[in-house]
Motif scaffolding. Structure first.
Motif, short mmCIF file in Angstrom:
data_model
loop_
_atom_site.label_atom_id
_atom_site.label_comp_id
_atom_site.label_asym_id
_atom_site.label_seq_id
_atom_site.Cartn_x
_atom_site.Cartn_y
_atom_site.Cartn_z
N ASP A 64 7.40 5.87 4.93
CA ASP A 64 5.96 5.62 4.95
C ASP A 64 5.62 4.46 4.02
OD1 ASP A 64 5.55 7.73 6.67
OD2 ASP A 64 4.94 9.12 5.09
N THR A 65 4.75 3.58 4.47
CA THR A 65 4.16 2.58 3.59
C THR A 65 2.79 3.10 3.19
OG1 THR A 65 5.32 0.78 4.70
CG2 THR A 65 3.40 0.19 3.37
N THR A 113 -1.09 -4.96 -4.12
CA THR A 113 0.20 -5.46 -4.57
C THR A 113 1.33 -4.55 -4.12
OG1 THR A 113 -0.82 -6.41 -6.54
CG2 THR A 113 1.56 -6.11 -6.59
N GLU A 114 2.37 -5.15 -3.55
CA GLU A 114 3.55 -4.38 -3.14
C GLU A 114 4.36 -4.00 -4.38
OE1 GLU A 114 7.77 -5.05 -0.78
OE2 GLU A 114 6.12 -6.45 -0.45
N VAL A 115 4.69 -2.73 -4.49
CA VAL A 115 5.39 -2.23 -5.67
C VAL A 115 6.55 -1.32 -5.25
CG1 VAL A 115 5.18 -0.72 -7.70
CG2 VAL A 115 3.37 -2.36 -7.18
N THR A 120 0.66 -0.95 -2.77
CA THR A 120 1.35 -0.32 -1.65
C THR A 120 2.77 0.01 -2.09
OG1 THR A 120 2.08 -2.44 -0.71
CG2 THR A 120 0.01 -1.51 0.10
N ILE A 121 3.24 1.17 -1.65
CA ILE A 121 4.55 1.67 -2.05
C ILE A 121 5.28 2.19 -0.82
CG2 ILE A 121 5.79 3.35 -3.49
CD1 ILE A 121 3.32 3.44 -5.30
N GLU A 122 6.54 1.84 -0.68
CA GLU A 122 7.37 2.38 0.40
C GLU A 122 7.96 3.70 -0.06
OE1 GLU A 122 9.86 -0.14 3.19
OE2 GLU A 122 11.43 0.89 2.06
#
Length: 322
Positions: free
Chosen positions: A136-137, A255-257, A286-288
């Protein structure tokens, strides 16, 4: 397939295909499109095929090796909407399977990443691919997590600390690699040097631009003159699109983290929330989240239910050994 001809990728194919294909539905599709390129005879191995209809490119597919995950070859196929459900995608995949037999590694098993409940997922399943991981993103909104204080001992002395870390840090790189290895046991990564791990995940090339680390056991470490161990970390990344001409950052950009932690640390869930509360104090991220990251997934689920976070994309990694 008599109405179609197949050939290797040529310069300019991307421009012609993009005139027929719709805008990418998600970042994953956009990333795979960027990997459609001329064959590589060296390392890593790659083959790309284009299907033409009356001399016009309408579909393409690629199969390629990854030095990071070497148990499977990545595969991607895309067909213009007007040419779907005619067996073209299946024929492209068949030809890519044959091309995979030329891989120097001898690996022929294929791996694909698809959005759940998409046509791509249905196609992969019909072609014999099976899901090995759900991903999930998740977007966590600014202020979505209340502050979680750091621990102190009975004398009110801090036992934890949050620090900025250089992305070139060997200590951070080791913690990152251990987290990555433990969270990818479903597709074990190949052995890598610490220098290569840093280049893949934490370098300027990887667009990594900042990191926080959470340490625990401060008082005990001070007695020995050593640093307390890293029990959790967060690495932020600059969006790849930022390098495109004319790109403007959206006002609601998150921000992608990568939010990682020590799998053996008893307080991992609390550590995740301690860092996350700092990260989203003012801005969204956002976190994967993979299902293999059990503690991270456990802490994200309530945030989604409460509306403090939302799932942007649900994806699956699927594998075929045919």
């Amino acid at each position: 397939m008599q109405d179609y001809t197949f050939r290797p990728w040529q310069e300019g194919d991307d421009l012609q295909l993009l005139q027929l294909w719709k805008d990418a539905e998600d970042p994953q599709q956009e990333a795979f499109r960027g990997l459609l390129t001329a064959d590589n005879e060296g390392e890593p191995f790659s083959r790309t095929l284009v299907a033409e209809h009356q001399g016009i490119p309408v579909a393409a597919g690629t199969v390629y090796e990854s030095s990071l995950h070497d148990h499977h070859l990545w595969v991607y196929v895309e067909v213009a909407e007007d040419h779907r459900r005619q067996g073209l995608g299946s024929e492209l995949l068949r030809r890519l399977r044959e091309a995979a037999g030329e891989a120097p590694s001898g690996v022929t098993s294929l791996r694909a990443k698809v959005i759940s409940d998409s046509g791509g997922r249905q196609f992969a399943s019909a072609q014999g691919f099976e899901t090995v991981q759900h991903i999930d993103t998740v977007r966590v909104e600014a202020g979505g997590v209340p502050p979680v204080p750091l621990r102190v001992d009975e004398d009110d002395r801090p036992t934890q600390a949050v620090e900025d870390s250089a992305t070139g840090s060997v200590e951070l790189t080791q913690a990152f690699w251990e987290f990555y290895r433990r969270s990818h046991q479903w597709d074990p990564p190949a052995e890598q040097s610490i220098g290569r791990v840093n280049r893949i995940f934490l370098s300027d090339e990887a667009e990594a631009y900042g990191a926080l680390v959470l340490r625990d056991g401060i008082q005990e470490a001070q007695k020995t003159g050593k640093k307390a161990p890293i029990v959790a970390f967060a690495v932020s990344y600059r969006p790849m699109q930022a390098d495109l001409p004319g790109f403007e950052m959206p006002e609601d950009h998150a921000t992608e983290v990568v939010l990682g932690y020590d799998f053996d640390y008893a307080g991992a869930r609390e550590a995740i929330m301690q860092l996350l509360s700092l990260l989203v104090a003012q801005y969204p991220v956002t976190i994967e989240v993979q299902e293999s990251m059990a503690d991270l997934q456990t802490m994200m689920n309530p945030l989604v239910k409460m509306g403090s976070a939302k799932i942007l994309h649900r994806a699956e990694v699927m594998v075929s050994d045919q």
